[in-house]
Design a protein around this motif. Sequence first.
Motif, PDB file in Angstrom:
ATOM      1  N   MET A 159      11.868  17.464   0.852  1.00  0.00           N
ATOM      2  CA  MET A 159      11.580  17.608   2.276  1.00  0.00           C
ATOM      3  C   MET A 159      12.406  18.732   2.894  1.00  0.00           C
ATOM      4  SD  MET A 159      11.147  13.625   3.505  1.00  0.00           S
ATOM      5  CE  MET A 159      10.846  14.083   5.214  1.00  0.00           C
ATOM      6  N   GLN A 160      13.659  18.857   2.466  1.00  0.00           N
ATOM      7  CA  GLN A 160      14.504  19.941   2.965  1.00  0.00           C
ATOM      8  C   GLN A 160      13.926  21.294   2.561  1.00  0.00           C
ATOM      9  OE1 GLN A 160      18.604  19.340   1.804  1.00  0.00           O
ATOM     10  NE2 GLN A 160      18.596  17.213   2.488  1.00  0.00           N
ATOM     11  N   GLN A 161      13.472  21.385   1.331  1.00  0.00           N
ATOM     12  CA  GLN A 161      12.869  22.629   0.864  1.00  0.00           C
ATOM     13  C   GLN A 161      11.578  22.925   1.616  1.00  0.00           C
ATOM     14  OE1 GLN A 161      12.442  22.059  -3.366  1.00  0.00           O
ATOM     15  NE2 GLN A 161      14.621  22.382  -3.780  1.00  0.00           N
ATOM     16  N   ALA A 162      10.782  21.872   1.868  1.00  0.00           N
ATOM     17  CA  ALA A 162       9.528  22.049   2.595  1.00  0.00           C
ATOM     18  C   ALA A 162       9.801  22.520   4.017  1.00  0.00           C
ATOM     19  CB  ALA A 162       8.736  20.736   2.607  1.00  0.00           C
ATOM     20  N   LYS A 163      10.819  21.928   4.675  1.00  0.00           N
ATOM     21  CA  LYS A 163      11.143  22.336   6.041  1.00  0.00           C
ATOM     22  C   LYS A 163      11.570  23.796   6.085  1.00  0.00           C
ATOM     23  CE  LYS A 163      13.941  21.261  10.091  1.00  0.00           C
ATOM     24  NZ  LYS A 163      14.967  20.371  10.696  1.00  0.00           N
ATOM     25  N   SER A 164      12.388  24.202   5.116  1.00  0.00           N
ATOM     26  CA  SER A 164      12.830  25.603   5.067  1.00  0.00           C
ATOM     27  C   SER A 164      11.638  26.535   4.906  1.00  0.00           C
ATOM     28  CB  SER A 164      13.823  25.804   3.918  1.00  0.00           C
ATOM     29  OG  SER A 164      14.996  25.035   4.120  1.00  0.00           O
ATOM     30  N   MET A 165      10.695  26.153   4.045  1.00  0.00           N
ATOM     31  CA  MET A 165       9.511  26.973   3.808  1.00  0.00           C
ATOM     32  C   MET A 165       8.648  27.043   5.063  1.00  0.00           C
ATOM     33  SD  MET A 165       6.408  26.354   1.091  1.00  0.00           S
ATOM     34  CE  MET A 165       5.813  24.967   2.074  1.00  0.00           C
ATOM     35  N   ILE A 166       8.468  25.895   5.731  1.00  0.00           N
ATOM     36  CA  ILE A 166       7.654  25.852   6.948  1.00  0.00           C
ATOM     37  C   ILE A 166       8.294  26.693   8.043  1.00  0.00           C
ATOM     38  CG2 ILE A 166       6.804  24.354   8.789  1.00  0.00           C
ATOM     39  CD1 ILE A 166       6.611  22.126   6.625  1.00  0.00           C
ATOM     40  N   MET A 167       9.610  26.572   8.230  1.00  0.00           N
ATOM     41  CA  MET A 167      10.298  27.342   9.259  1.00  0.00           C
ATOM     42  C   MET A 167      10.222  28.835   8.972  1.00  0.00           C
ATOM     43  SD  MET A 167      11.231  25.471  11.702  1.00  0.00           S
ATOM     44  CE  MET A 167      12.036  26.852  12.527  1.00  0.00           C
ATOM     45  N   LEU A 168      10.303  29.209   7.717  1.00  0.00           N
ATOM     46  CA  LEU A 168      10.168  30.620   7.356  1.00  0.00           C
ATOM     47  C   LEU A 168       8.787  31.128   7.737  1.00  0.00           C
ATOM     48  CD1 LEU A 168      11.558  33.038   5.986  1.00  0.00           C
ATOM     49  CD2 LEU A 168      10.564  32.269   3.820  1.00  0.00           C
ATOM     50  N   GLY A 169       7.752  30.307   7.468  1.00  0.00           N
ATOM     51  CA  GLY A 169       6.398  30.682   7.838  1.00  0.00           C
ATOM     52  C   GLY A 169       6.218  30.781   9.341  1.00  0.00           C
ATOM     53  N   ILE A 170       6.847  29.868  10.092  1.00  0.00           N
ATOM     54  CA  ILE A 170       6.766  29.898  11.555  1.00  0.00           C
ATOM     55  C   ILE A 170       7.414  31.159  12.106  1.00  0.00           C
ATOM     56  CG2 ILE A 170       7.688  28.802  13.651  1.00  0.00           C
ATOM     57  CD1 ILE A 170       7.192  26.086  12.287  1.00  0.00           C
ATOM     58  N   GLU A 171       8.599  31.484  11.599  1.00  0.00           N
ATOM     59  CA  GLU A 171       9.305  32.676  12.063  1.00  0.00           C
ATOM     60  C   GLU A 171       8.503  33.938  11.777  1.00  0.00           C
ATOM     61  OE1 GLU A 171      13.057  32.437  10.148  1.00  0.00           O
ATOM     62  OE2 GLU A 171      13.734  30.702  11.324  1.00  0.00           O
ATOM     63  N   GLN A 172       7.881  33.989  10.606  1.00  0.00           N
ATOM     64  CA  GLN A 172       7.064  35.161  10.256  1.00  0.00           C
ATOM     65  C   GLN A 172       5.841  35.239  11.167  1.00  0.00           C
ATOM     66  OE1 GLN A 172       5.934  35.342   6.138  1.00  0.00           O
ATOM     67  NE2 GLN A 172       4.548  37.077   6.434  1.00  0.00           N
ATOM     68  N   TYR A 173       5.197  34.101  11.417  1.00  0.00           N
ATOM     69  CA  TYR A 173       4.022  34.066  12.299  1.00  0.00           C
ATOM     70  C   TYR A 173       4.373  34.551  13.698  1.00  0.00           C
ATOM     71  CZ  TYR A 173       0.541  32.039  15.445  1.00  0.00           C
ATOM     72  OH  TYR A 173      -0.384  31.858  16.445  1.00  0.00           O
TER      73      TYR A 173
END
Length: 209
Positions: free
Chosen positions: A48-62
């Motif tokens: 879940m921690q890894q998933a959150k990091s990945m999601i936040m990275l995608g949000i920041e890029q978007y």
Amino acid sequence: MAVKDAKGNWIDPEGNHIPEKYVPAHERREDVLVMTAAESMLAISEAMQQAKSMIMLGIEQYLSELAAENGEDALNVGGNYTWRDFSGVYKVELRNAKIQQFDDRIKVAAQKLERVIDGWAMGAAGRDELKSLATEAFENDEQGRISPGKVFRLQKRLRGMTETTPEIAEVVRLISESVLVVGRKQYISLSRRAEDGSWETVPMDFARI
């Protein structure tokens, strides 16, 4: 399995080295139960921690790309956002919440309010209800903290009484001035549309599954 020394003895919480043959059978079964659960849940927590990091990275890029397309340097990731997929099946929400506490003026507010309520005649309209709300709002939890949500609900109730009771206006002011923002926390949630059109939050903790 339990922590063991080089000889295979089980080490208890006090640091004692216990030969395995002296460990009761039910404690060995309990150890297996706990360690099996711990390994599974720790693996899920890490995922879940890894998933959150990945999601936040995608949000920041978007947000970065959206800002650039519209002539801005950046967009504030600290805001609240809601996004939906093209077909409207899923909804992702990002919420940034303040972590709030109170300074010592909250004690002064509690004492002033208690004195105001105690000054009302027994049986006065709303007296017992307000006293109950105040007691619950200013009560410390198991960690010794006061719940901001309960205090703010009480404050909202008190605001409607400030014109008729000046002392309560002082309590409302003290509550507002005692608030401290000690941090922020990000929440990411996923919802999916049900057949009736309502949104159902996808549970991300064992208590809600």
